[in-house]
Scaffold this motif. Structure first.
Motif, mmCIF file in Angstrom:
data_model
loop_
_atom_site.group_PDB
_atom_site.id
_atom_site.type_symbol
_atom_site.label_atom_id
_atom_site.label_comp_id
_atom_site.label_asym_id
_atom_site.label_seq_id
_atom_site.Cartn_x
_atom_site.Cartn_y
_atom_site.Cartn_z
ATOM 1 N N ALA A 1 1.153 -1.344 0.091
ATOM 2 C CA ALA A 1 0.147 0.381 0.126
ATOM 3 C C ALA A 1 0.451 1.165 0.272
ATOM 4 O O ALA A 1 0.458 2.281 -0.220
ATOM 5 C CB ALA A 1 -0.747 -0.232 1.408
ATOM 6 N N GLU A 2 2.024 1.057 0.837
ATOM 7 C CA GLU A 2 2.998 1.869 1.026
ATOM 8 C C GLU A 2 3.482 2.417 -0.645
ATOM 9 O O GLU A 2 3.725 4.068 -1.118
ATOM 10 C CB GLU A 2 4.195 1.481 2.149
ATOM 11 C CG GLU A 2 3.602 2.185 3.122
ATOM 12 C CD GLU A 2 4.773 2.434 4.170
ATOM 13 O OE1 GLU A 2 5.780 2.736 3.951
ATOM 14 O OE2 GLU A 2 4.101 2.234 5.525
ATOM 15 N N ILE A 3 4.204 1.593 -1.122
ATOM 16 C CA ILE A 3 4.347 2.014 -3.050
ATOM 17 C C ILE A 3 3.323 2.769 -3.357
ATOM 18 O O ILE A 3 3.240 3.241 -4.111
ATOM 19 C CB ILE A 3 5.054 0.732 -3.202
ATOM 20 C CG1 ILE A 3 6.330 0.134 -2.723
ATOM 21 C CG2 ILE A 3 5.305 0.780 -4.718
ATOM 22 C CD1 ILE A 3 6.416 -1.181 -3.024
ATOM 23 N N GLN A 4 2.212 2.187 -3.839
ATOM 24 C CA GLN A 4 1.355 2.232 -4.350
ATOM 25 C C GLN A 4 0.690 3.897 -3.873
ATOM 26 O O GLN A 4 0.118 4.634 -5.229
ATOM 27 C CB GLN A 4 -0.315 1.628 -4.601
ATOM 28 C CG GLN A 4 -0.425 -0.318 -4.211
ATOM 29 C CD GLN A 4 -1.408 -0.881 -3.724
ATOM 30 O OE1 GLN A 4 -1.971 -0.760 -3.010
ATOM 31 N NE2 GLN A 4 -2.325 -1.876 -4.703
ATOM 32 N N CYS A 5 0.576 4.014 -2.436
ATOM 33 C CA CYS A 5 0.664 5.608 -2.115
ATOM 34 C C CYS A 5 1.764 6.186 -2.639
ATOM 35 O O CYS A 5 0.484 7.230 -3.162
ATOM 36 C CB CYS A 5 0.052 5.636 -1.192
ATOM 37 S SG CYS A 5 -0.424 6.973 -0.420
ATOM 38 N N ALA A 6 2.858 5.782 -3.198
ATOM 39 C CA ALA A 6 4.442 6.378 -3.810
ATOM 40 C C ALA A 6 3.933 7.223 -5.069
ATOM 41 O O ALA A 6 4.569 7.900 -5.165
ATOM 42 C CB ALA A 6 5.383 5.901 -3.064
ATOM 43 N N ARG A 7 2.817 5.873 -5.700
ATOM 44 C CA ARG A 7 2.673 5.770 -6.926
ATOM 45 C C ARG A 7 1.859 6.510 -7.727
ATOM 46 O O ARG A 7 1.222 7.116 -8.985
ATOM 47 C CB ARG A 7 3.311 4.345 -8.050
ATOM 48 C CG ARG A 7 4.182 3.837 -7.543
ATOM 49 C CD ARG A 7 4.322 2.630 -8.379
ATOM 50 N NE ARG A 7 4.070 2.306 -9.622
ATOM 51 C CZ ARG A 7 3.396 1.709 -10.825
ATOM 52 N NH1 ARG A 7 2.912 0.939 -10.316
ATOM 53 N NH2 ARG A 7 3.556 2.175 -11.601
ATOM 54 N N GLY A 8 1.404 7.382 -6.553
ATOM 55 C CA GLY A 8 -0.183 8.080 -6.517
ATOM 56 C C GLY A 8 -1.519 7.528 -6.580
ATOM 57 O O GLY A 8 -2.532 7.867 -7.141
ATOM 58 N N ASN A 9 -1.302 6.040 -6.534
ATOM 59 C CA ASN A 9 -2.975 5.105 -6.312
ATOM 60 C C ASN A 9 -3.013 4.833 -5.263
ATOM 61 O O ASN A 9 -3.538 4.235 -4.726
ATOM 62 C CB ASN A 9 -2.092 4.128 -6.706
ATOM 63 C CG ASN A 9 -1.834 4.447 -8.570
ATOM 64 O OD1 ASN A 9 -2.303 4.951 -9.591
ATOM 65 N ND2 ASN A 9 -1.196 3.104 -8.687
ATOM 66 N N VAL A 10 -3.874 6.371 -5.137
ATOM 67 C CA VAL A 10 -4.410 6.291 -3.299
ATOM 68 C C VAL A 10 -5.099 5.727 -2.868
ATOM 69 O O VAL A 10 -5.453 4.674 -1.886
ATOM 70 C CB VAL A 10 -4.459 7.742 -3.687
ATOM 71 C CG1 VAL A 10 -5.012 7.961 -1.977
ATOM 72 C CG2 VAL A 10 -3.185 8.945 -3.325
ATOM 73 N N GLU A 11 -6.510 5.518 -4.104
ATOM 74 C CA GLU A 11 -7.676 4.924 -3.797
ATOM 75 C C GLU A 11 -7.405 2.661 -3.842
ATOM 76 O O GLU A 11 -7.615 2.662 -2.670
ATOM 77 C CB GLU A 11 -9.151 5.140 -4.674
ATOM 78 C CG GLU A 11 -8.904 6.285 -4.410
ATOM 79 C CD GLU A 11 -10.142 6.438 -3.572
ATOM 80 O OE1 GLU A 11 -10.688 4.933 -2.494
ATOM 81 O OE2 GLU A 11 -10.756 7.571 -3.540
#
Length: 455
Positions: free
Chosen positions: A391-401
């Motif tokens: 999830a942290e990587i997804q968030c860092a890539r801008g995929n917050v949802e």
């Protein structure tokens, strides 16, 4: 703090030798305290001045101060070296490994059970990381431990230790490091050390018992690590390495070096990780199955990536992949199998190495693969932690949802687990979500509300 009658000239001399300001030293002490899970310590330049004037810090703070100066001066120091000795000194010396591993692990375990506040407050030592590299003969047979045998040990006792370790490990995976930690240490300190001091019909039986004891000492360290007690965990890992070297100075001992490197990387300590990973590889090459050897190449990949050498990291990753392609489906050695399915661990470590190299797309793919491999019923903690990393990587890539959805699933698996690592993952999640909460993102607000009861 307690007042003393005279200035601490020894401490003042060491600070001067280190060439560090009072303010910088205080910051380092606070950083080391936080590294060891102690986030409440407050120290500033006035605190250092008071210590030099003769005011004695609390024992835990003295330990952090000794480690701060050890790192600055590149040599191990104890509170006693700083003029802060007391009747409650640590039960181990950060500058050396004891020659009798059996007596050492028994002493550590007994201190852990009987004097938990003192021993659990021991600071993680960067200097201790190099002890296995500096003292390759440290695990020579512990003759003194076997001079007065009291029990005859056979395959039945060895099987019992292995079965108990497997049961403790399974419970640890489901319930966290806080569950039954004292029981693990008590069993190691009493029954298992008695077996190690026993008589054996063959050398193969003796080595098998030392191997089983090394696994249990590793588990004791792992449980301490999971509870946020890195200094204590490090010492159990060091003794696990010593015991493993009694059983097999090559592959099994290499696994001990590997876990020391991983702990250092998890704590953000880059010192000596490449050396430890390289020493582990040198010992294990050609001495185990391809799947297990690939774990060591992945450790090297992550160590190189952490140190900023992406070329070497990618080379090590390629070697690990080639070894996996050669997999014959051989059973992994028992000392390597307790950590869970090989594919899950390999994907997890690949993801972390790729993340350190800045390749977030590939890292996300690997962590998603790892999460799919873990059974959330039998391994809820590592499944949840892997999802949190994803999830942290997804968030860092801008995929917050997508990140919020992944974090929600991670929280499902954390219920009822006693683990500092899961609490830290929740704290990190809330920090990542803060900016989106302020922007009014409903998904982030709901997730943070859910997580507020878990930190």
């Amino acid at each position: 703090m307690r007042a003393s009658t005279a200035p601490n000239d020894r401490l003042q001399h060491l600070i001067a030798e280190a060439g560090i300001s009072y303010e910088a030293l205080a910051r380092s002490v606070c950083h080391i305290a936080a590294e060891n899970g102690d986030n409440r310590l407050r120290a500033n330049k006035s605190s250092v001045a008071h210590w030099i004037a003769g005011t004695r810090p609390q024992p835990r703070t003295a330990g952090y101060l000794a480690e701060a100066l050890s790192r600055r001066l590149a040599r191990p120091l104890t509170p006693a070296d700083l003029g802060l000795g007391s009747g409650n000194e640590p039960v181990y010396d950060p500058a050396s490994l004891p020659p009798d591993a059996v007596a050492a692990v028994a002493h550590l375990g007994r201190a852990d059970v009987d004097r938990r506040t003192l021993i659990s407050g021991a600071a993680y030592s960067v200097a201790a990381l190099v002890l296995p590299l500096q003292q390759p003969e440290i695990a020579a047979r512990a003759h003194a431990a076997r001079t007065r045998p009291t029990v005859t040990v056979g395959q039945g006792e060895i099987d019992a230790v292995r079965q108990m370790t497997a049961a403790f490990n399974a419970a640890d995976e489901r319930l966290g490091g806080g569950h039954a930690r004292t029981a693990v240490v008590e069993y190691l300190t009493t029954d298992v050390t008695a077996y190690l001091r026993g008589t054996f019909a063959t050398d193969a039986l003796r080595r098998s018992m030392f191997a089983a004891a090394a696994q249990l000492s590793y588990l004791a360290g792992w449980k301490a690590h999971d509870l946020g007690l890195p200094g204590l965990a490090q010492r159990y890992y060091l003794h696990s390495y010593q015991l493993a070297a009694e059983a097999d100075p090559h592959a099994h001992a290499a696994y001990g070096l590997r876990i020391l490197a991983h702990q250092a990387m998890d704590l953000g300590r880059r010192e000596h990780c490449v050396d430890l990973a390289g020493a582990a590889l040198d010992r294990v090459k050609g001495r185990t199955d391809p799947d297990t050897e690939s774990l060591f190449w992945l450790t090297a990949a992550r160590a190189h990536a952490t140190s900023g050498d992406n070329q070497q990291a990618r080379s090590a990753l390629s070697t690990a992949e080639r070894l996996l392609d050669r997999s014959r489906g051989d059973a992994a050695p028992e000392w390597a199998s307790l950590g869970g399915p090989a594919e899950a661990r390999l994907a997890n470590q690949s993801g972390k190495a790729l993340q350190a190299m800045g390749d977030l797309t590939a890292a996300e793919d690997q962590l998603r693969r790892s999460a799919r491999c873990w059974n959330p019923a039998t391994h809820p903690r590592i499944h949840a932690l892997t999802l949190a990393d994803l999830a942290e990587i997804q968030c860092a890539r801008g995929n917050v949802e997508a990140a919020c959805q992944t974090w929600n699933t991670a929280l499902d698996g954390m219920t009822g687990i006693r683990s500092a690592r899961t609490r830290d993952a929740v704290t990190s999640m809330r920090a990542h979500l803060a900016v989106y909460r302020r922007r009014g993102l409903t998904t982030a607000q709901r997730l943070d509300n859910r997580a507020s009861n878990l930190t």
